[in-house]
Design a protein around this motif. Structure first.
Motif, PDB file in Angstrom:
ATOM      1  N   LEU A 117     -12.396   3.263   3.697  1.00  0.00           N
ATOM      2  CA  LEU A 117     -12.342   2.219   2.671  1.00  0.00           C
ATOM      3  C   LEU A 117     -11.795   2.715   1.336  1.00  0.00           C
ATOM      4  O   LEU A 117     -10.821   2.155   0.831  1.00  0.00           O
ATOM      5  CB  LEU A 117     -13.726   1.589   2.475  1.00  0.00           C
ATOM      6  CG  LEU A 117     -13.878   0.712   1.218  1.00  0.00           C
ATOM      7  CD1 LEU A 117     -12.962  -0.501   1.289  1.00  0.00           C
ATOM      8  CD2 LEU A 117     -15.328   0.296   1.025  1.00  0.00           C
ATOM      9  N   GLN A 169      -7.963   3.723   1.469  1.00  0.00           N
ATOM     10  CA  GLN A 169      -7.028   2.603   1.605  1.00  0.00           C
ATOM     11  C   GLN A 169      -7.070   1.711   0.370  1.00  0.00           C
ATOM     12  O   GLN A 169      -6.027   1.263  -0.118  1.00  0.00           O
ATOM     13  CB  GLN A 169      -7.354   1.787   2.849  1.00  0.00           C
ATOM     14  CG  GLN A 169      -6.362   0.648   3.092  1.00  0.00           C
ATOM     15  CD  GLN A 169      -6.461   0.084   4.499  1.00  0.00           C
ATOM     16  OE1 GLN A 169      -6.892   0.764   5.420  1.00  0.00           O
ATOM     17  NE2 GLN A 169      -6.071  -1.159   4.660  1.00  0.00           N
ATOM     18  N   LEU A 170      -8.267   1.460  -0.145  1.00  0.00           N
ATOM     19  CA  LEU A 170      -8.422   0.598  -1.320  1.00  0.00           C
ATOM     20  C   LEU A 170      -7.670   1.156  -2.521  1.00  0.00           C
ATOM     21  O   LEU A 170      -6.816   0.477  -3.114  1.00  0.00           O
ATOM     22  CB  LEU A 170      -9.912   0.467  -1.655  1.00  0.00           C
ATOM     23  CG  LEU A 170     -10.282   0.011  -3.072  1.00  0.00           C
ATOM     24  CD1 LEU A 170      -9.835  -1.421  -3.316  1.00  0.00           C
ATOM     25  CD2 LEU A 170     -11.793   0.150  -3.292  1.00  0.00           C
ATOM     26  N   THR A 220       0.828  -1.191   0.000  1.00  0.00           N
ATOM     27  CA  THR A 220       0.000   0.000   0.000  1.00  0.00           C
ATOM     28  C   THR A 220       0.865   1.245   0.000  1.00  0.00           C
ATOM     29  O   THR A 220       2.029   1.213   0.364  1.00  0.00           O
ATOM     30  CB  THR A 220      -0.916   0.002   1.229  1.00  0.00           C
ATOM     31  OG1 THR A 220      -0.112  -0.196   2.381  1.00  0.00           O
ATOM     32  CG2 THR A 220      -1.940  -1.087   1.152  1.00  0.00           C
ATOM     33  N   ARG A 249      -3.942   1.479  -2.193  1.00  0.00           N
ATOM     34  CA  ARG A 249      -3.295   0.166  -2.280  1.00  0.00           C
ATOM     35  C   ARG A 249      -3.083  -0.210  -3.744  1.00  0.00           C
ATOM     36  O   ARG A 249      -2.002  -0.677  -4.130  1.00  0.00           O
ATOM     37  CB  ARG A 249      -4.140  -0.906  -1.584  1.00  0.00           C
ATOM     38  CG  ARG A 249      -3.585  -2.321  -1.778  1.00  0.00           C
ATOM     39  CD  ARG A 249      -4.347  -3.355  -0.972  1.00  0.00           C
ATOM     40  NE  ARG A 249      -4.050  -3.212   0.445  1.00  0.00           N
ATOM     41  CZ  ARG A 249      -4.485  -4.070   1.385  1.00  0.00           C
ATOM     42  NH1 ARG A 249      -5.252  -5.089   1.038  1.00  0.00           N
ATOM     43  NH2 ARG A 249      -4.178  -3.889   2.638  1.00  0.00           N
ATOM     44  N   TYR A 267     -11.684  -4.985   3.392  1.00  0.00           N
ATOM     45  CA  TYR A 267     -10.781  -3.978   3.926  1.00  0.00           C
ATOM     46  C   TYR A 267     -11.183  -3.624   5.345  1.00  0.00           C
ATOM     47  O   TYR A 267     -12.365  -3.675   5.705  1.00  0.00           O
ATOM     48  CB  TYR A 267     -10.772  -2.725   3.041  1.00  0.00           C
ATOM     49  CG  TYR A 267      -9.939  -2.914   1.791  1.00  0.00           C
ATOM     50  CD1 TYR A 267      -8.658  -2.378   1.704  1.00  0.00           C
ATOM     51  CD2 TYR A 267     -10.408  -3.684   0.728  1.00  0.00           C
ATOM     52  CE1 TYR A 267      -7.872  -2.585   0.575  1.00  0.00           C
ATOM     53  CE2 TYR A 267      -9.634  -3.895  -0.402  1.00  0.00           C
ATOM     54  CZ  TYR A 267      -8.374  -3.339  -0.472  1.00  0.00           C
ATOM     55  OH  TYR A 267      -7.593  -3.559  -1.582  1.00  0.00           O
ATOM     56  N   GLY A 318     -13.889  -3.974  -0.907  1.00  0.00           N
ATOM     57  CA  GLY A 318     -13.195  -3.371  -2.024  1.00  0.00           C
ATOM     58  C   GLY A 318     -14.072  -2.571  -2.961  1.00  0.00           C
ATOM     59  O   GLY A 318     -15.073  -1.970  -2.581  1.00  0.00           O
TER      60      GLY A 318
END
Length: 483
Positions: free
Chosen positions: A102, A105-106, A7, A109, A50, A58
């Protein structure tokens, strides 16, 4: 997953650079064979859970969330509380909520892993064609991810206010964990278009799996981005080119459940293989009509009655929801409630279905028809727009007559068709935002006890997701959106 778990961030336990379960980037990209496995890992990272949350699986979860933030996908009750805070516009305005964290971070990444691929693939052992393919896919993934981020965490792009100096998100283009300041909306869109232009020179229409990005998908991305930027000429051009090799599904195919990537209209999607089940943390666990989960049994998704009641009975899309709450033709799992206007669009084999193994549509040719028609209409090309719209809608409704509307009346008709065609596929929140329109659930069948919030003015601060608090704490160069 190779490096598919890497990430892009600054705080080591939040956005790890060398996590357990991954391999060294040099080894991952030493050969094109290894690199293919790494790229596969990035695609896989699009659909895993996640933040250890079953309901935040996701990108498919974001498809549902972005629609329930609008007014057309409705949660009828709170028998299951999944995504209730999202529909109430609470999650994305709470910097510590899972729903707020979410997408950040998704998509970072995906960006972090794409950056590793872009940086290393030119030195991989293999053919030039293989290197081009992998680099083109990585560029497409990075552009796709930044497009999602800028639409959520930044203000809308305004073509009349170039350069768009509003703050967007950090623009990270190399493998790094250094905290960077937020780039402007203009800068992020410039990079998105640059990545897509380069990807288009590297990719061809050829591919082995529809789960992977090819040239058609890149053109589809370019059409989406141009539409968001109000670049109507490019939006129409790219949408037309993107859809050339795909055929709108027949009336019969439209009723098969939207769960098979082999459908001739699907351009890109997730091919759900038997060894990759996510059980209750999957797209069909939350939006299908017949998976045997608590969410589906007790809290089936329903359509906004305002748009449903405008669908002619001769249109196959009228069969995608059941208006009568006790209709015997509604397909539900054993013990499932039947409510008015409940969905039948997404359906798995078997009743009830004990598998969530449905494929997920990320991009369909019908979206390209609608982008092309809208972009043509907004340029004043009414007759051409009406023809493109007819080419799609006549496949849904054999009785449909080509529109003779012009101006706002025509764009309103196109947007209505977009709402019923793409229901549940993740476009309503960003459509309202890009068009600078308000949220209005007044007069719909949304429950005040569930939705809570019914109206949000266009341009309100609430249209921007807050930057997650964990990123604020870890990155001293970043600032928060207005509260």
């Amino acid at each position: 997953m190779a490096v598919g778990l890497l990430t892009a961030s600054c705080e080591k336990d939040y956005l790890e650079t060398s996590p357990t379960g991954s391999i060294d980037a040099g080894a991952a990209y030493a050969t094109t064979k290894n690199a293919t496995a790494a790229i596969n890992g990035i695609y896989r990272a699009m659909i895993v859970r996640y933040l250890d949350s079953q309901g935040h699986f996701g990108h498919p979860a974001m498809m549902i969330i972005q629609d329930i933030l609008g007014e057309d996908v409705i949660i009828p009750n709170t028998a299951s509380n999944w995504h209730v805070s999202e529909t109430r516009w609470q999650a994305h305005r709470n910097a510590t909520s899972v729903g707020n964290q979410l997408p950040y971070q998704l998509y970072y990444r995906l960006i972090g892993n794409a950056n590793i691929a872009i940086t290393n693939i030119d030195n991989a052992t293999g053919t030039q064609a293989e290197r081009n393919q992998l680099k083109g896919e990585a560029l497409g993934i990075r552009a796709f991810s930044y497009f999602n981020l800028v639409q959520l965490y930044g203000k809308r792009y305004d073509a009349a206010a170039k350069p768009n100096a509003q703050l967007a998100v950090p623009l990270i283009l190399t493998p790094t964990t250094e905290g960077l300041p937020r780039a402007t909306v203009e800068e992020v869109y410039t990079q998105i278009n640059k990545d897509l232009t380069e990807a288009a020179t590297l990719l061809t229409a050829s591919r082995t799996y529809k789960s992977h990005i090819n040239l058609d998908v890149i053109k589809g991305f370019q059409a989406r981005v141009a539409l968001a930027q109000q670049n109507w000429a490019d939006a129409a051009k790219f949408a037309n080119e993107a859809r050339k090799s795909y055929t709108p599904m027949t009336v019969a195919q439209y009723q098969e459940g939207f769960s098979d990537i082999q459908n001739a209209e699907w351009m890109w999607g997730f091919d759900h293989l038997e060894d990759q089940t996510e059980y209750f943390g999957a797209f069909f666990s939350y939006i299908s009509s017949n998976f045997n989960s608590t969410v589906i049994r007790l809290d089936p998704k329903v359509v906004n009655r305002v748009i449903y009641d405008q669908i002619p009975a001769t249109d196959v899309r009228s069969k995608m929801w059941v208006k009568a709450p006790t209709a015997a033709n509604s397909i539900v799992p054993t013990g499932g409630v039947r409510v008015a206007y409940m969905t039948q669009k997404f359906r798995l084999p078997g009743t009830p279905s004990t598998s969530t193994m449905g494929d997920i549509p990320y991009m369909r040719a019908s979206e390209m028809y609608l982008i092309e028609a809208e972009a043509l209409a907004r340029q004043g090309n009414n007759a051409q727009a009406a023809t493109v719209l007819f080419d799609l809608v006549s496949k849904r409704d054999p009785s449909y007559v080509k529109s003779t509307k012009t101006g706002t009346a025509l764009t309103d008709e196109i947007m209505f068709q977009r709402r019923i065609e793409l229901w549940g596929e993740g476009f309503r929140f960003t459509d309202l935002k890009r068009l600078n329109q308000p949220l209005s659930r007044t007069g719909t069948n949304a429950s005040s006890a569930v939705a809570v919030i019914f109206d949000v003015a266009a341009g309100d601060n609430q249209w921007e997701f807050l930057i997650p608090q964990r990123e604020i704490n870890a990155n001293k160069a970043i600032v928060q959106n207005p509260l």
